[in-house]
Motif scaffolding. Structure first.
Motif, PDB file in Angstrom:
ATOM      1  N   LEU A 149    -133.394 -25.638 155.606  1.00  0.00           N
ATOM      2  CA  LEU A 149    -134.767 -25.417 156.051  1.00  0.00           C
ATOM      3  C   LEU A 149    -135.253 -24.003 155.735  1.00  0.00           C
ATOM      4  O   LEU A 149    -136.396 -23.825 155.309  1.00  0.00           O
ATOM      5  CB  LEU A 149    -134.896 -25.696 157.553  1.00  0.00           C
ATOM      6  CG  LEU A 149    -134.778 -27.163 157.952  1.00  0.00           C
ATOM      7  CD1 LEU A 149    -134.813 -27.302 159.463  1.00  0.00           C
ATOM      8  CD2 LEU A 149    -135.860 -27.995 157.301  1.00  0.00           C
ATOM      9  N   ASP A 150    -134.395 -23.010 155.929  1.00  0.00           N
ATOM     10  CA  ASP A 150    -134.767 -21.636 155.587  1.00  0.00           C
ATOM     11  C   ASP A 150    -135.070 -21.519 154.092  1.00  0.00           C
ATOM     12  O   ASP A 150    -136.048 -20.886 153.688  1.00  0.00           O
ATOM     13  CB  ASP A 150    -133.658 -20.654 155.971  1.00  0.00           C
ATOM     14  CG  ASP A 150    -133.543 -20.418 157.461  1.00  0.00           C
ATOM     15  OD1 ASP A 150    -134.433 -20.863 158.225  1.00  0.00           O
ATOM     16  OD2 ASP A 150    -132.539 -19.793 157.880  1.00  0.00           O
ATOM     17  N   ALA A 151    -134.224 -22.141 153.277  1.00  0.00           N
ATOM     18  CA  ALA A 151    -134.435 -22.089 151.829  1.00  0.00           C
ATOM     19  C   ALA A 151    -135.726 -22.812 151.448  1.00  0.00           C
ATOM     20  O   ALA A 151    -136.495 -22.326 150.611  1.00  0.00           O
ATOM     21  CB  ALA A 151    -133.242 -22.717 151.105  1.00  0.00           C
ATOM     22  N   ALA A 152    -135.976 -23.958 152.060  1.00  0.00           N
ATOM     23  CA  ALA A 152    -137.200 -24.706 151.757  1.00  0.00           C
ATOM     24  C   ALA A 152    -138.435 -23.894 152.120  1.00  0.00           C
ATOM     25  O   ALA A 152    -139.403 -23.850 151.357  1.00  0.00           O
ATOM     26  CB  ALA A 152    -137.198 -26.036 152.507  1.00  0.00           C
TER      27      ALA A 152
ATOM     28  N   VAL B 189    -142.245 -28.179 145.556  1.00  0.00           N
ATOM     29  CA  VAL B 189    -140.842 -27.944 145.915  1.00  0.00           C
ATOM     30  C   VAL B 189    -140.123 -29.272 146.075  1.00  0.00           C
ATOM     31  O   VAL B 189    -140.615 -30.191 146.721  1.00  0.00           O
ATOM     32  CB  VAL B 189    -140.742 -27.132 147.226  1.00  0.00           C
ATOM     33  CG1 VAL B 189    -139.299 -26.964 147.652  1.00  0.00           C
ATOM     34  CG2 VAL B 189    -141.400 -25.775 147.064  1.00  0.00           C
ATOM     35  N   THR B 190    -138.926 -29.365 145.473  1.00  0.00           N
ATOM     36  CA  THR B 190    -138.116 -30.575 145.618  1.00  0.00           C
ATOM     37  C   THR B 190    -136.951 -30.298 146.563  1.00  0.00           C
ATOM     38  O   THR B 190    -136.572 -29.138 146.787  1.00  0.00           O
ATOM     39  CB  THR B 190    -137.536 -31.021 144.267  1.00  0.00           C
ATOM     40  OG1 THR B 190    -136.601 -30.042 143.806  1.00  0.00           O
ATOM     41  CG2 THR B 190    -138.641 -31.232 143.228  1.00  0.00           C
ATOM     42  N   LEU B 191    -136.381 -31.362 147.101  1.00  0.00           N
ATOM     43  CA  LEU B 191    -135.212 -31.230 147.964  1.00  0.00           C
ATOM     44  C   LEU B 191    -134.046 -30.616 147.191  1.00  0.00           C
ATOM     45  O   LEU B 191    -133.291 -29.806 147.724  1.00  0.00           O
ATOM     46  CB  LEU B 191    -134.822 -32.589 148.530  1.00  0.00           C
ATOM     47  CG  LEU B 191    -133.706 -32.605 149.557  1.00  0.00           C
ATOM     48  CD1 LEU B 191    -133.989 -31.670 150.718  1.00  0.00           C
ATOM     49  CD2 LEU B 191    -133.491 -34.022 150.064  1.00  0.00           C
ATOM     50  N   ALA B 192    -133.927 -30.960 145.925  1.00  0.00           N
ATOM     51  CA  ALA B 192    -132.863 -30.395 145.097  1.00  0.00           C
ATOM     52  C   ALA B 192    -133.007 -28.871 144.981  1.00  0.00           C
ATOM     53  O   ALA B 192    -132.015 -28.146 145.024  1.00  0.00           O
ATOM     54  CB  ALA B 192    -132.873 -31.027 143.710  1.00  0.00           C
ATOM     55  N   GLN B 193    -134.232 -28.389 144.850  1.00  0.00           N
ATOM     56  CA  GLN B 193    -134.461 -26.937 144.795  1.00  0.00           C
ATOM     57  C   GLN B 193    -134.063 -26.272 146.116  1.00  0.00           C
ATOM     58  O   GLN B 193    -133.461 -25.205 146.109  1.00  0.00           O
ATOM     59  CB  GLN B 193    -135.918 -26.632 144.489  1.00  0.00           C
ATOM     60  CG  GLN B 193    -136.340 -26.976 143.087  1.00  0.00           C
ATOM     61  CD  GLN B 193    -137.838 -26.848 142.910  1.00  0.00           C
ATOM     62  OE1 GLN B 193    -138.612 -27.293 143.751  1.00  0.00           O
ATOM     63  NE2 GLN B 193    -138.240 -26.234 141.803  1.00  0.00           N
ATOM     64  N   ALA B 194    -134.410 -26.894 147.231  1.00  0.00           N
ATOM     65  CA  ALA B 194    -134.066 -26.332 148.537  1.00  0.00           C
ATOM     66  C   ALA B 194    -132.559 -26.304 148.714  1.00  0.00           C
ATOM     67  O   ALA B 194    -131.989 -25.326 149.201  1.00  0.00           O
ATOM     68  CB  ALA B 194    -134.722 -27.137 149.649  1.00  0.00           C
ATOM     69  N   ARG B 195    -131.896 -27.385 148.309  1.00  0.00           N
ATOM     70  CA  ARG B 195    -130.432 -27.455 148.423  1.00  0.00           C
ATOM     71  C   ARG B 195    -129.784 -26.360 147.571  1.00  0.00           C
ATOM     72  O   ARG B 195    -128.875 -25.673 148.012  1.00  0.00           O
ATOM     73  CB  ARG B 195    -129.954 -28.843 147.994  1.00  0.00           C
ATOM     74  CG  ARG B 195    -128.459 -29.028 148.175  1.00  0.00           C
ATOM     75  CD  ARG B 195    -128.015 -30.437 147.809  1.00  0.00           C
ATOM     76  NE  ARG B 195    -128.283 -30.729 146.420  1.00  0.00           N
ATOM     77  CZ  ARG B 195    -129.002 -31.754 145.983  1.00  0.00           C
ATOM     78  NH1 ARG B 195    -129.557 -32.589 146.821  1.00  0.00           N
ATOM     79  NH2 ARG B 195    -129.183 -31.942 144.699  1.00  0.00           N
ATOM     80  N   GLU B 196    -130.279 -26.197 146.347  1.00  0.00           N
ATOM     81  CA  GLU B 196    -129.725 -25.164 145.462  1.00  0.00           C
ATOM     82  C   GLU B 196    -129.951 -23.769 146.039  1.00  0.00           C
ATOM     83  O   GLU B 196    -129.057 -22.927 146.019  1.00  0.00           O
ATOM     84  CB  GLU B 196    -130.369 -25.269 144.083  1.00  0.00           C
ATOM     85  CG  GLU B 196    -129.803 -24.277 143.090  1.00  0.00           C
ATOM     86  CD  GLU B 196    -130.429 -24.434 141.707  1.00  0.00           C
ATOM     87  OE1 GLU B 196    -130.543 -23.419 141.011  1.00  0.00           O
ATOM     88  OE2 GLU B 196    -130.811 -25.559 141.355  1.00  0.00           O
TER      89      GLU B 196
END
Length: 53
Positions: A22-25, A37-44
């Protein structure tokens, strides 16, 4: 003698993972908006091994 630190319970590890994603997103959404923004970007951005689909 084995002096490894005690392993954190699953609930704590899960909470930390969710917080990191969540912080990254939020960091990704702030400058460009949520539509780009994609979930993959947030995960990375949250770090390797943080969460696997």
């Amino acid at each position: 003698m084995d002096r490894r630190p005690a392993r954190r319970p699953q609930e704590q590890r899960r909470a930390e993972t969710i917080r990191r994603v969540l912080d990254a997103a939020m960091a990704l959404i702030s400058p460009s908006g949520s539509r780009t923004v994609t979930l993959a970007q947030a995960r990375e951005a949250a770090g390797n091994g943080c969460w696997k689909p």
